[in-house]
Design an enzyme around this catalytic site. Structure first.
Site, PDB file in Angstrom:
ATOM      1  CG  ASP A  58      -2.116  -0.745   0.850  1.00 19.10           C
ATOM      2  OD1 ASP A  58      -2.749  -0.564  -0.159  1.00 19.10           O
ATOM      3  OD2 ASP A  58      -2.788  -1.469   1.784  1.00 19.10           O
ATOM      4  CG  ASP A  73      -7.409  -3.276  -3.615  1.00 19.72           C
ATOM      5  OD1 ASP A  73      -8.167  -4.417  -4.283  1.00 19.72           O
ATOM      6  OD2 ASP A  73      -7.866  -2.967  -2.525  1.00 19.72           O
TER       7      ASP A  73
HETATM    8  N1  GLY Z   1      -7.049  -1.236  -0.788  1.00 16.00           N
HETATM    9  C1  GLY Z   1      -8.048  -1.466   0.186  1.00 16.00           C
HETATM   10  C2  GLY Z   1      -9.510  -1.057   0.091  1.00 16.00           C
HETATM   11  O1  GLY Z   1      -9.884  -0.585  -1.007  1.00 16.00           O
HETATM   12  O2  GLY Z   1     -10.446  -1.143   0.744  1.00 16.00           O
END
Ligand code: GLY
Length: 411
Positions: free
Chosen positions: A121, A180
């Site tokens: 992330d 994601d």
């Molecule tokens: N990347 C985590 C979410 O979209 O919840």
């Protein structure tokens, strides 16, 4: 818009004739937008923490430590308000206050880039530094942060799998990649532009190609998680973590995909690098957008998962709606950047974005809450839904800015 997205549009978008579009929802430009964000920004917690989502009843922000995947969104929203202040010709003091606040909240992330548990992330937390580079391309703190976050991400790349690893697993042979993660690729391209490190571009392209191949279903819907064997590179499972079922389509994952593939098209275009990929990514983004739009209910409100049962009622996800709206706007910009411009596609995606914003803002706009929007779903399997969410608000402001930037509307 990314640095490269801006370039893509400016370089190739000049031939687009401004059309006449439905009016974007007035809430996008309400005085409450600046008022609420400023109120939150003026009282940073000590020690520093960042808003992530709200409670469900009165909409007060809940704060989390900097070492959290959502940390970058609030500072990035402040930079977006700085951009807004310039578009709208607000008073000079006001313009500079937004930049000061963005820098204050953004630089408080330091030294996250050298010490974090964020795994993949790092892309989202780098947003304030990428925004800073648009203001001051020589800012050494931002350059160092972007390059270090990109190095963190590159360390998660497995050449046999051809992807960066999303989540760590108890057995490291299980190599999990989530949709994601498409949002992280911009970080590689920004770092490559700073350092000339082509390895990062190769990793980004490999990751996007594998995601296109293994996450996106033939009908344009998507799996949330694909698990590879880290040793052989084979796909060993496809499932969901935040969606309704392993075969369903989690709406925010689908929205990340629309945006991520459209953005990969954008970042590829100016460098004319691996030219053939441009159309594959554009086509994938279009296909995912088509699924998203075709599976909306009649009221246009984005459900948390497209396949979740209607009864009991599906919670909405205003954050998925805002991410998808930005993905559609970016897609419109890519259609405009084609030579010759695809003006029909441009108009279609702008109208679709405006309608998506209208339907979802109508439901989620909450004047009395600290967040701009309600009706966000952080994680429905964990019953975390019906809240304001910091990334929903960030993409709300960003959509408003893009529509101003493209002269679709005025302040
Ligand atoms: N990347 C985590 C979410 O979209 O919840």
């Amino acid at each position: 818009m990314s640095i490269f997205g801006v370039l893509g549009f400016v370089l190739f978008g000049a031939s687009v004739v401004a059309g006449s579009f439905s009016s974007p929802p007035a809430e996008l430009y309400s005085a409450l937008v600046a008022e609420k964000i400023r109120t939150t920004a003026l009282v940073p917690p000590n020690p520093m923490q960042y808003p992530q989502y709200t409670d469900r009843t009165v909409g007060e922000w809940l704060y989390f430590s900097p070492d959290t995947w959502t940390t970058g969104f609030f500072p990035a929203t402040l930079y977006a308000m700085y951009e807004r202040a310039k578009y709208c010709h607000w008073e000079a003091d006001n313009v500079s206050e937004w930049l000061t606040l963005g820098r204050q909240w953004g630089s408080a992330e330091i030294p996250l880039e050298t010490n974090n548990t964020l795994q993949h992330d790092v892309g989202f937390v780098s947003y304030p530094f990428i925004a800073e580079l648009e203001v001051d391309p020589g800012n050494q703190t931002a350059i160092t942060a972007v390059n270090q976050f990109a190095a963190d991400l590159a360390a998660r790349f497995n050449p046999t799998v051809g992807c960066t690893r999303s989540w760590d697993t108890p057995n490291p042979v299980d190599f999990e990649v989530i949709m994601d993660n498409m949002m992280n690729l911009e970080l590689f391209f920004v770092s490559e532009a700073l350092t000339g490190n082509r390895t990062f571009v190769d990793m980004a392209i490999s990751h996007a190609n594998k995601t296109m191949q293994h996450h996106v279903r033939p009908d344009g819907s998507s799996f949330h998680v694909v698990e590879y064997n880290a040793t052989s590179g084979d796909v060993i499972a496809r499932f969901t973590a935040q969606g309704y079922s392993n075969s369903s389509t989690w709406s925010r994952g689908q929205a990340w995909g629309i945006y991520g593939f459209a953005n990969s098209t954008a970042i590829d275009a100016p460098t004319v690098y691996m030219h053939t990929h441009i159309f594959d990514y554009l086509e994938t983004s279009r296909h995912m957008a088509s699924y998203f739009l075709a599976h909306l209910p009649d009221d246009g409100v984005v459900p948390w998962d497209f396949n979740a049962p209607l009864t009991p009622p599906r919670p909405a996800d205003s954050s998925a709606a805002m991410v998808a709206a930005n993905g559609l706007i970016l897609l419109a910009q890519q259609e405009a950047s084609l030579i010759p411009s695809n003006t029909t596609g441009y108009s279609y995606y702008i109208e679709a974005a405006v309608e998506l914003l209208r339907a979802n803002i109508e439901l989620a706009w909450r004047p009395s809450w600290q967040s701009l929007l309600a009706n966000g779903t952080v994680n429905n399997p964990e019953h975390n839904n019906l809240t304001g969410i910091v990334y929903g608000d960030y993409y709300f402001v960003k959509a408003g800015n893009e529509l101003l930037n493209m002269n679709i509307t005025a302040c």
